[in-house]
Design a protein around this motif. Sequence first.
Motif, PDB file in Angstrom:
ATOM      1  N   LYS A 279      49.781  92.821 -10.054  1.00 47.54           N
ATOM      2  CA  LYS A 279      50.271  91.466  -9.821  1.00 47.54           C
ATOM      3  C   LYS A 279      51.538  91.482  -8.974  1.00 47.54           C
ATOM      4  N   LYS A 280      51.854  90.327  -8.407  1.00 46.31           N
ATOM      5  CA  LYS A 280      53.063  90.206  -7.597  1.00 46.31           C
ATOM      6  C   LYS A 280      54.300  90.330  -8.479  1.00 46.31           C
ATOM      7  N   PRO A 281      55.401  90.852  -7.933  1.00 44.91           N
ATOM      8  CA  PRO A 281      56.645  90.937  -8.698  1.00 44.91           C
ATOM      9  C   PRO A 281      57.046  89.584  -9.280  1.00 44.91           C
ATOM     10  N   GLY A 282      57.473  89.600 -10.527  1.00 45.78           N
ATOM     11  CA  GLY A 282      57.895  88.380 -11.192  1.00 45.78           C
ATOM     12  C   GLY A 282      56.792  87.647 -11.918  1.00 45.78           C
ATOM     13  N   THR A 283      55.545  88.106 -11.755  1.00 44.06           N
ATOM     14  CA  THR A 283      54.419  87.429 -12.408  1.00 44.06           C
ATOM     15  C   THR A 283      53.727  88.313 -13.443  1.00 44.06           C
ATOM     16  N   SER A 284      54.188  89.541 -13.595  1.00 47.12           N
ATOM     17  CA  SER A 284      53.533  90.473 -14.517  1.00 47.12           C
ATOM     18  C   SER A 284      54.223  90.488 -15.879  1.00 47.12           C
TER      19      SER A 284
ATOM     20  N   GLY B 148      56.049  92.818 -18.887  1.00 48.93           N
ATOM     21  CA  GLY B 148      57.023  93.893 -18.787  1.00 48.93           C
ATOM     22  C   GLY B 148      56.359  95.252 -18.755  1.00 48.93           C
TER      23      GLY B 148
ATOM     24  N   GLU C 283      57.525  98.052 -12.713  1.00 49.36           N
ATOM     25  CA  GLU C 283      57.946  96.682 -12.459  1.00 49.36           C
ATOM     26  C   GLU C 283      58.716  96.704 -11.150  1.00 49.36           C
TER      27      GLU C 283
ATOM     28  N   GLN D 214      60.377  94.946  -7.563  1.00 43.34           N
ATOM     29  CA  GLN D 214      61.068  93.762  -7.073  1.00 43.34           C
ATOM     30  C   GLN D 214      60.515  93.398  -5.697  1.00 43.34           C
ATOM     31  N   PRO D 215      60.589  92.123  -5.303  1.00 42.76           N
ATOM     32  CA  PRO D 215      60.069  91.737  -3.986  1.00 42.76           C
ATOM     33  C   PRO D 215      60.821  92.447  -2.862  1.00 42.76           C
TER      34      PRO D 215
ATOM     35  N   THR E 232      53.965  95.715  -5.835  1.00 43.50           N
ATOM     36  CA  THR E 232      53.291  94.996  -6.918  1.00 43.50           C
ATOM     37  C   THR E 232      53.650  95.651  -8.244  1.00 43.50           C
ATOM     38  N   CYS E 233      53.274  94.995  -9.327  1.00 43.80           N
ATOM     39  CA  CYS E 233      53.526  95.511 -10.669  1.00 43.80           C
ATOM     40  C   CYS E 233      52.192  95.855 -11.322  1.00 43.80           C
TER      41      CYS E 233
END
Length: 397
Positions: free
Chosen positions: A16-21, A23, A111, A113-114, A220-221
């Motif tokens: 998933k995109k950073p910030g949407t996954s 922990g 995890e 970061q963009p 991505t995460c």
Amino acid sequence: MSSKLVVAGVGMIPFKKPGTSAGYGEMGAEAIRLALADAGMPYDLIQQAYAGYVYGDSTCGQAALYRIGATGIPVLNVNNNCASGSSALFLARQAVESGAVECALAFGFEEMQPGALASRWSDREGALAKFSAIAEPMVSDAVEAGVPRALTLFGGAGREHMQKYGTKFETFAKVRAKASRHAEHNELAIFRKVLTTQDVVNDVQVWPNVLTRLMACPPTCGAAAAIICTEAFAKKHNLRTDVRIFAQAMTTDVPSSFEPASMIRLVGFDMARKAAQAVYEASGVSPEDVDVCELHDCFAQNELLTYESLGFCPEGGGEKFVDDGDNTYGGQVVTNPSGGLLSKGHPLGATGLAQCYELTNQLRGSTGKRQVEGARIALQHNLGLGGACVVTMFGRG
């Protein structure tokens, strides 16, 4: 290898995109649960565990694993830049092959970061300082334009290939377009839109006539895991034995990585070739025998370079390999049927184990519309600058 080693189970969650996954702990634990379920075994049979990640505090591996259970087994945390996941796999395989244990777990997560990769430490010399110092005179135009370091390194390698062999800019766009076609049928990939070569060429040029945004993998995460054991252990516990590790090698940089100065060598060409040659020799398998390959396409440029370092084509032959369709279905070797890093993204610690997940399922014949028909031999290549390269040969048991 002196004993038969099998991949008893694999697990992977959608990237998933950073910030949407979730922990890292939840992601890592879920990948492990999926690998245990795939193997059909309880966690208490795992005798050692290796966790790959880059951006995290010490003992993040334990924090993720304790969500499954605290059994007192050794847990080792592995940070080897973008090769962290496959380094964890290397250590798990080595522990089992050596006889230290009969069953080991390798898992990786990240995890992210963009934006472009960057060091989190500003008060000390960076691990890639030597690489940057060698590269800077060769890519001064990109440095002055503020192109991020990873893009200057791999973009610079691609430009050197263009200058040395006449490779066209559009050829790298063809590699990216191929990745999108493969990813269309991968539900775990984050980018599944099919692109044309012209779509890639016309995208934002982050380095004019060298690299477009679509030629670079996004952060991505995600998480992935694999369980490695002896064939005897697998049979004793009624586990799968249909996918084996035939051979594996890990290398770091060699003198020619740095001198004479070459962007192609600087981004790991020679250490990848050395690892691949060791694996071919140990397994008795030649490049022509490989049916499917998951390789480290952090940039479209690096995928083309890796065709050559793995011996799929001669040095300078990458463009012909692409133009002939030898990198896709119906060609010599299907590369990155998952869509690769270019389509899945690149959660650093998870990437190598996500490659293992894809190849294990390809050899099982369980990947649906992206299945490589009759796949029996699979090669994995995972690279980290700084540097480390892990090449693994898998095959049907």
